[in-house]
Design an enzyme around this catalytic site. Structure first.
Site, short mmCIF file in Angstrom:
data_model
loop_
_atom_site.label_atom_id
_atom_site.label_comp_id
_atom_site.label_asym_id
_atom_site.label_seq_id
_atom_site.Cartn_x
_atom_site.Cartn_y
_atom_site.Cartn_z
N ASP A 2 2.31 -3.74 -1.50
CA ASP A 2 1.96 -3.01 -2.72
C ASP A 2 3.26 -2.57 -3.40
OD1 ASP A 2 0.34 -1.55 -4.56
OD2 ASP A 2 0.91 0.27 -3.50
N THR B 94 1.15 -3.21 -10.24
CA THR B 94 2.41 -2.48 -10.05
C THR B 94 3.59 -3.44 -9.85
OG1 THR B 94 1.86 -2.31 -7.71
CG2 THR B 94 1.36 -0.43 -9.07
N THR B 95 3.34 -4.58 -9.20
CA THR B 95 4.42 -5.56 -9.00
C THR B 95 4.66 -6.32 -10.31
OG1 THR B 95 3.70 -5.79 -6.72
CG2 THR B 95 5.23 -7.43 -7.52
N ASP C 145 -6.60 0.42 -4.51
CA ASP C 145 -6.25 -0.33 -5.73
C ASP C 145 -7.50 -0.93 -6.37
OD1 ASP C 145 -3.66 0.27 -5.28
OD2 ASP C 145 -2.95 -1.77 -4.94
#
Length: 527
Positions: free
Chosen positions: A61, A94-95, A387
């Protein structure tokens, strides 16, 4: 007159080219760090603490990885912040947001090297971001009106989100758990009423959704094991004053009988307190703090179930789902709001006993019990599920959906390319660079899966020049596939947040031309 020195000894400054170089290098290094975790075939990182206990976290994550790093480079810190905001705002992507911002800066570095002014690049990036967002808006699908289709959309989004996580092998099972839990919220984005409990043992497929609330506590000895139509008083109060505890004070007595009298008075005080609590007409008392033996006996005699030392998150959530409020004084029973539920009973999960509240006042409440081989697996499973729950709750609010698998980036890149051809002047170079940066996301997904990214991206580009194409990267077969048939979908809100946050972060870093590092000001000694 030349100024000898402007800044103090501990301060340093970097100007112009060197400052820009330091920022570009820092941002690209952070993007490259998390790049390998992107996509369904992304790899995990082990984060090991150097503190006591040397705790180990295994995760892919992006936000968790970046949160754990202690970073010195200012540009890298900006990227860590946008990843944190992305996690808080929509829960996923998020990445992607860090990789896209890193690629935008990589392209900007080349443009700055070829003597294009940063303000021209920023202006081009702004135009390109607006054009890319409009391209997505033209292609969104919205099935809010058709409940069956909307549920199917949610299942696809959940499966796409989970396919890049540890739960990818059992994504059907967990997607169903997440969708059921979110649909119970009836449109609310408050995930407080969904509780996640982790119990090592069994396998991930043994995880289940329970309607109601589970408290990770045992029922005490001699207390009722089952209560119907429970009236619950949730409290945060000291129930341990039946023993003499006088810290830092000295009590002088002339005989042992005096000590007994003091203890007797303490017990009477506690008895009064327990009587006041019982006067609320309750049959279950949940306390944040310890309950000592004497009050526990009194509650057991009155047929009241007393649960002690419930953790603070536990009692806050319990008060929320049973419709009660946390009390700490008991003089006015009419002002205390009690919680209600149909049944309280003890259940077993694996080897552990837990307390189960069913038929709670807040109908949306539910508990997801995660089982797995070890705490590392369970922690990562919880992050993955969280998530998915965040993305689904946002999608229930904003039901617009897009295909996944690199499809949105190719749609945006195509529109941005066309805008670059129509735009005169140096800005067109910046717009073209934006298009190349967008294509870095599908390229990275393909690279991480061990595929030939150059071949696949050129295929994708050709496919997208046909009208109504749903082509994206199918990493399982290693070819270009139809995202509609494969059921790979993403939330529009996530993609929009990635696009806008990455562009704004890149713009902010591009505006900088000087870095001044100062030591903290020392307190002056006037002695």
């Amino acid at each position: 007159m030349a100024v000898e020195k402007l800044l103090k000894d501990e301060a340093t400054e970097e100007k112009g080219e060197r400052a820009k170089m330091a920022l570009f290098v820092g941002a690209m290094a952070i993007a490259d760090l998390v790049k390998t975790t992107l996509g369904p075939k992304g790899m995990d990182k082990i984060l090991q603490s150097t503190g006591r206990g040397r705790s180990v976290t295994v995760t892919n994550d992006g936000a968790t990885i970046l949160k754990s790093l202690h970073i010195d480079n200012p540009a890298a810190k900006v990227l860590v912040d946008i990843s944190k905001v992305q996690d808080d705002e929509v829960g996923d992507g998020t990445t992607s947001v860090v990789v896209l911002a890193g690629e935008l800066l990589r392209e900007a570095e080349k443009l700055v090297a070829s003597k294009i002014h940063p303000m021209t690049i920023i202006s081009g990036y702004r135009m390109a971001a607006e054009c890319a967002r409009n391209a997505l808006l033209k292609k969104v699908m919205d099935n809010k009106e058709d409940a069956e289709k909307f549920k199917s959309d949610l299942m696809k989004i959940a499966m796409t989100t989970l396919s890049s996580k540890i739960l990818s092998q059992d994504k059907d099972h967990f997607a169903k758990l997440a969708v059921d839990a979110v649909l119970r919220l009836k449109g609310s984005t408050n995930l407080e009423s969904i509780q996640i409990i982790k119990k090592p043992g069994g396998s991930l497929t043994d995880s289940f959704l329970d309607e109601g609330f589970i408290l990770d506590k045992k029922i005490g000895i001699g207390q009722p094991k089952r209560i119907e139509n429970a009236k619950i008083l949730v409290a945060n109060t000291a129930m341990d004053t039946d023993k003499v505890k006088i810290y830092g004070a000295r009590v002088r007595v002339d005989s042992m009988s005096r000590v007994a009298q003091i203890e007797g008075a303490e017990k009477e005080k506690m008895k009064e307190k327990v009587q006041k609590i019982i006067a609320h007409g309750i049959n279950c008392f949940v306390n944040r703090q310890l309950i000592y033996n004497f009050p526990e006996e009194l509650f057991a005699d009155a047929g009241i179930l007393a649960i002690e030392h419930a953790d603070f998150d536990g009692i806050e959530r319990l008060a929320l789902v049973t419709g009660g409020e946390i009390a700490s004084t008991f003089d006015n029973p009419e002002s205390v709001k009690l919680g209600h539920c149909k049944l309280i009973e003890e259940i077993m999960i694996g080897e552990d006993k837990l307390i189960h509240f069913s038929g709670v006042a807040l109908g949306e409440a539910c508990t997801i019990v995660l089982r797995g081989a070890s705490f590392h697996v369970l922690d990562e499973a919880e992050r993955s599920l969280h998530d998915a729950l965040c993305v689904l709750s946002q999608t229930v609010g904003d039901s617009r959906v897009l295909f996944g698998g690199g499809w949105p980036e190719m749609v945006m890149a195509k529109e941005v390319d066309e805008l670059a051809r129509r735009t005169p002047g140096k800005r067109s170079h910046a717009i073209e660079a934006f298009s190349r940066a967008l294509q870095a996301i599908p390229t990275t997904i393909a690279d991480n899966a061990g595929l030939d990214s150059a071949e696949l991206i050129s295929h994708l580009r050709a496919e997208h020049h046909r009208d109504g194409s749903a082509a994206g990267i199918d990493v399982i077969s290693g070819t270009v596939g139809d995202m509609g048939k494969l059921g790979i979908s993403e939330s529009f809100k996530v993609k929009q947040a990635v696009l806008l946050s990455a562009t704004e972060a890149a713009e902010m870093i591009l505006r900088v031309d000087q870095i001044i590092t100062c030591a903290p000001r020392r307190r002056e000694d006037h002695m």
